[in-house]
Design a protein around this motif. Sequence first.
Motif, PDB file in Angstrom:
ATOM      1  N   ALA A 166      24.188   7.790  12.267  1.00  0.00           N
ATOM      2  CA  ALA A 166      24.180   8.001  10.503  1.00  0.00           C
ATOM      3  C   ALA A 166      25.270   9.150  11.109  1.00  0.00           C
ATOM      4  O   ALA A 166      26.567   9.601  10.263  1.00  0.00           O
ATOM      5  N   ARG A 196      16.912   7.090  22.156  1.00  0.00           N
ATOM      6  CA  ARG A 196      15.818   8.100  22.130  1.00  0.00           C
ATOM      7  C   ARG A 196      14.701   8.258  22.699  1.00  0.00           C
ATOM      8  O   ARG A 196      14.879   7.283  23.667  1.00  0.00           O
ATOM      9  N   LEU A 206      10.748  -3.339  21.205  1.00  0.00           N
ATOM     10  CA  LEU A 206      10.228  -2.427  19.710  1.00  0.00           C
ATOM     11  C   LEU A 206      10.261  -1.645  19.656  1.00  0.00           C
ATOM     12  O   LEU A 206      10.837  -0.465  18.942  1.00  0.00           O
ATOM     13  N   ARG A 207      10.132  -1.090  21.082  1.00  0.00           N
ATOM     14  CA  ARG A 207       9.702   0.881  21.602  1.00  0.00           C
ATOM     15  C   ARG A 207      11.086   0.734  22.476  1.00  0.00           C
ATOM     16  O   ARG A 207      10.488   0.790  23.664  1.00  0.00           O
ATOM     17  N   LEU A 208      11.888   0.575  22.277  1.00  0.00           N
ATOM     18  CA  LEU A 208      13.452   1.246  23.474  1.00  0.00           C
ATOM     19  C   LEU A 208      13.733   2.194  23.598  1.00  0.00           C
ATOM     20  O   LEU A 208      13.634   3.097  22.594  1.00  0.00           O
ATOM     21  N   PHE A 211      18.128   1.556  21.912  1.00  0.00           N
ATOM     22  CA  PHE A 211      18.865   0.285  20.898  1.00  0.00           C
ATOM     23  C   PHE A 211      19.918   0.530  20.282  1.00  0.00           C
ATOM     24  O   PHE A 211      20.316   0.981  20.129  1.00  0.00           O
ATOM     25  N   GLU A 215      24.164   1.347  10.826  1.00  0.00           N
ATOM     26  CA  GLU A 215      22.997   1.630   9.413  1.00  0.00           C
ATOM     27  C   GLU A 215      24.352   1.585   8.299  1.00  0.00           C
ATOM     28  O   GLU A 215      25.569   2.363   8.270  1.00  0.00           O
ATOM     29  N   GLU A 323       8.152  -1.991  11.403  1.00  0.00           N
ATOM     30  CA  GLU A 323       9.162  -1.166  10.704  1.00  0.00           C
ATOM     31  C   GLU A 323      10.547  -1.975  11.646  1.00  0.00           C
ATOM     32  O   GLU A 323      10.572  -2.122  12.907  1.00  0.00           O
ATOM     33  N   CYS A 324      11.275  -2.392  10.863  1.00  0.00           N
ATOM     34  CA  CYS A 324      12.693  -3.116  11.612  1.00  0.00           C
ATOM     35  C   CYS A 324      13.407  -2.245  10.471  1.00  0.00           C
ATOM     36  O   CYS A 324      14.541  -2.102  11.043  1.00  0.00           O
ATOM     37  N   VAL A 325      13.702  -1.738   8.843  1.00  0.00           N
ATOM     38  CA  VAL A 325      14.744  -0.983   8.268  1.00  0.00           C
ATOM     39  C   VAL A 325      14.012  -0.179   8.008  1.00  0.00           C
ATOM     40  O   VAL A 325      12.821  -0.337   7.418  1.00  0.00           O
ATOM     41  N   GLY A 326      14.908   1.360   7.818  1.00  0.00           N
ATOM     42  CA  GLY A 326      14.146   2.160   6.686  1.00  0.00           C
ATOM     43  C   GLY A 326      14.921   2.019   5.281  1.00  0.00           C
ATOM     44  O   GLY A 326      16.550   1.972   6.248  1.00  0.00           O
ATOM     45  N   ARG A 330      18.300  10.548   1.671  1.00  0.00           N
ATOM     46  CA  ARG A 330      18.373  11.652   2.283  1.00  0.00           C
ATOM     47  C   ARG A 330      18.416  12.749   1.358  1.00  0.00           C
ATOM     48  O   ARG A 330      18.946  13.712   1.870  1.00  0.00           O
ATOM     49  N   GLU A 438      20.527   5.571   2.126  1.00  0.00           N
ATOM     50  CA  GLU A 438      20.453   5.102   3.568  1.00  0.00           C
ATOM     51  C   GLU A 438      19.348   4.160   3.889  1.00  0.00           C
ATOM     52  O   GLU A 438      18.647   3.970   4.137  1.00  0.00           O
ATOM     53  N   SER A 440      18.656   1.767   6.600  1.00  0.00           N
ATOM     54  CA  SER A 440      19.585   1.288   8.358  1.00  0.00           C
ATOM     55  C   SER A 440      18.202   0.468   9.838  1.00  0.00           C
ATOM     56  O   SER A 440      17.119   0.309   9.842  1.00  0.00           O
ATOM     57  N   PHE A 441      19.095  -0.699   9.700  1.00  0.00           N
ATOM     58  CA  PHE A 441      18.731  -1.444  10.039  1.00  0.00           C
ATOM     59  C   PHE A 441      18.654  -1.114  11.425  1.00  0.00           C
ATOM     60  O   PHE A 441      20.017  -0.979  12.477  1.00  0.00           O
ATOM     61  N   GLY A 442      17.222  -1.348  12.297  1.00  0.00           N
ATOM     62  CA  GLY A 442      17.265  -1.952  13.697  1.00  0.00           C
ATOM     63  C   GLY A 442      17.845  -3.250  13.602  1.00  0.00           C
ATOM     64  O   GLY A 442      17.499  -4.131  13.120  1.00  0.00           O
TER      65      GLY A 442
HETATM   66  N1  GAP Z   1      19.025   7.064  10.859  1.00  0.00           N
HETATM   67  C1  GAP Z   1      17.606   6.986   9.758  1.00  0.00           C
HETATM   68  C2  GAP Z   1      16.424   6.390  11.316  1.00  0.00           C
HETATM   69  O1  GAP Z   1      17.763   6.353  12.486  1.00  0.00           O
HETATM   70  P1  GAP Z   1      14.576   5.565  11.811  1.00  0.00           P
HETATM   71  O2  GAP Z   1      13.619   4.493  11.474  1.00  0.00           O
HETATM   72  O3  GAP Z   1      14.079   6.159  12.999  1.00  0.00           O
HETATM   73  O4  GAP Z   1      16.026   5.657  11.004  1.00  0.00           O
HETATM   74  C3  GAP Z   1      15.780   3.216  11.584  1.00  0.00           C
HETATM   75  O5  GAP Z   1      15.117   4.168  12.917  1.00  0.00           O
HETATM   76  C4  GAP Z   1      15.782   1.733  12.565  1.00  0.00           C
HETATM   77  O6  GAP Z   1      15.963   1.737  14.275  1.00  0.00           O
HETATM   78  C5  GAP Z   1      13.857   1.207  12.824  1.00  0.00           C
HETATM   79  O7  GAP Z   1      13.726   0.714  11.490  1.00  0.00           O
HETATM   80  C6  GAP Z   1      14.057   0.356  13.493  1.00  0.00           C
HETATM   81  O8  GAP Z   1      14.243  -0.982  14.181  1.00  0.00           O
HETATM   82  C7  GAP Z   1      15.461   1.083  14.916  1.00  0.00           C
HETATM   83  N2  GAP Z   1      13.779   2.147  15.613  1.00  0.00           N
HETATM   84  C8  GAP Z   1      13.883   3.052  15.612  1.00  0.00           C
HETATM   85  N3  GAP Z   1      13.517   3.349  16.720  1.00  0.00           N
HETATM   86  C9  GAP Z   1      13.621   2.177  17.754  1.00  0.00           C
HETATM   87  C10 GAP Z   1      12.968   2.098  18.882  1.00  0.00           C
HETATM   88  N4  GAP Z   1      13.140   3.062  19.409  1.00  0.00           N
HETATM   89  N5  GAP Z   1      13.384   0.525  19.916  1.00  0.00           N
HETATM   90  C11 GAP Z   1      13.468   0.008  19.013  1.00  0.00           C
HETATM   91  N6  GAP Z   1      14.346   0.507  17.977  1.00  0.00           N
HETATM   92  C12 GAP Z   1      13.990   1.263  16.992  1.00  0.00           C
END
Ligand code: GAP
Length: 569
Positions: A166, A196, A206-208, A211, A215, A323-326, A330, A438, A440-442
Amino acid sequence: MGEVDKYEILQDLMRRRGFAWGSFEIYGGSRGFYDYGPLGAAIKRKIERKVREAFQREGFFELETPDITPEKVFIASGHVEKFVDPLVECQKCGARFRADHIVEEALGIDTEGMSAEHLTQLIREHNIRCPECGGELGEVWYFNLMFETKIGPYGDQKGYLRPETAQGIFVNFKRLNAFARNRLPFGVFQIGKAYRNEISPRQGMLRLREFTQAEAEIFFNPKETEHPHFDEVKDEVLRLYPIEHQLKDLGMIELTAEDAVEKGYIMNTFFAYYMVMVKRTLLDIGIPEDKIRFRQQLPEERAHYSRDTWDAEIHSERFGWVECVGIANRGNYDLSKHMKMSGADLTVLIHYDEPRTVKHLKVSLNMKRVGPKLKKDAKRINELIQGWEEEKKHELVELLERGGNAIIEGHELEKDDFIIKEVEEKVTGEKIVPHVLEPSFGIDRPFYLLLENSLVVDEDRTYLKIKKDMAPIEVAVLPLVAKEPLKGMAYDILRTLQKVGFIAVYDEKDTVGRRYLRYDEIGTPYCVTIDNQTPEDNTVTIRDRDTREQIRVGIEELPGKLRELIFEE
Ligand code: GAP
């Protein structure tokens, strides 16, 4: 078939057939990193394409900005200070944990916003121990989740790998606004990597730590929160899990987008419109409708920039709701912060339809009266108060009306020392800092959940019932036996299908029955078989992955028929 088995079957399938696996395998692996194999990469691209098309249908512009970002950007955005988790280390075995999770689990309290000292104190007072070895825990400290790096050969410019895509959009706002010709609302999106340094990246993909996100930042005027096309989506049913329902254990509710806004669950039609867009995109990717819900984040879960967030969650047999999309409001948080830090003007001039008459206060000093008192300061103070913001002028008037005196630059001034007039002025517009919505799709989480939700384990076969247009290989072309003329005809058909855009492969190995099962397992929706009848009448069979039924069609009509079956059903 038990759930654990299905999970294991999927893990095995993903590795064995080339979908995805943990990275750096030959060196023992590194947690939080995943490789996409040939079939996985193809599906991932298709997911990205669906999201891209959804954004493009809204008229949003695509942008591409660097992953490496100078520190200043994230000081402004609040990530340096606030993108942190509290950590604690076991003094005995050295294992590190989220201190807030440990305290919450042990004491059942909310630790939101607690300082490191406070968490340490609670751990000591209640003698909370290391969950792995029972050892004593040390001091709590805050750990920033961003990966740090140095830019340039002298290492004097600190940078970070972006934790969200973003910010690359926000820092370009001035150019983007010009591109949008100064007209709100407009949307800009970016599809790319985010990084991250997650503390405990378990749960497979799921937690990478690295990734992909897709957005969109939609800039809008906070006074105009009715979406002009809401009518087109208002009847879509959304499954919602609002804050209140979570706190009171009331379960989920299903409402049309229109009712959800009218009943106050969703703040306005602008927000609801994009929730529908997200739901439709997930359906388009092939996530079953009953596996999608929207959960409103509790205030303590929200990111530092968010006023309200709804997460689109997808259900996993193994992991529950994920959670897949936030979708976050903002506000003007990011643009205001960047404006302050960079000094750039990130406002938009809003033109009124017609000029408006606005009343405002003109405040100056009665120079005859104050001249002798203020002497050389009089002129300067007079200029100062004339430049005050409207709000400050009103505060002064209120104070004087109440009989109070104002202290300005050390001088005490009473009511008669001022000349106050209300004047009318015609204005044609105003400058505002736009607000941002926003979605925000993962990409990686929907990828995994699409596979999990598509896997079918039957008595006699395991197959991937993936939405047909999402299949990594769309058509397998199979000669019944690997001999001429069947072989040559099969190659001709393959080339024709590839030329018109299908992802098609040729395969002659093993019996045709075994080949069918091989392609079922990776989700190929149709196998085209060239058999002994083909040289006679130029027809082939098309076999359906799900029903296993076959139809016979002429070679001429094959591309059209497959197009219809795969993309238009
Ligand atoms: N800009 C807003 C934002 O980054 P977020 O909810 O932290 O919001 C959005 O991230 C999407 O990114 C999440 O819904 C998820 O699908 C993906 N995501 C976030 N952290 C992740 C992680 N550690 N591993 C895989 N996907 C991740």
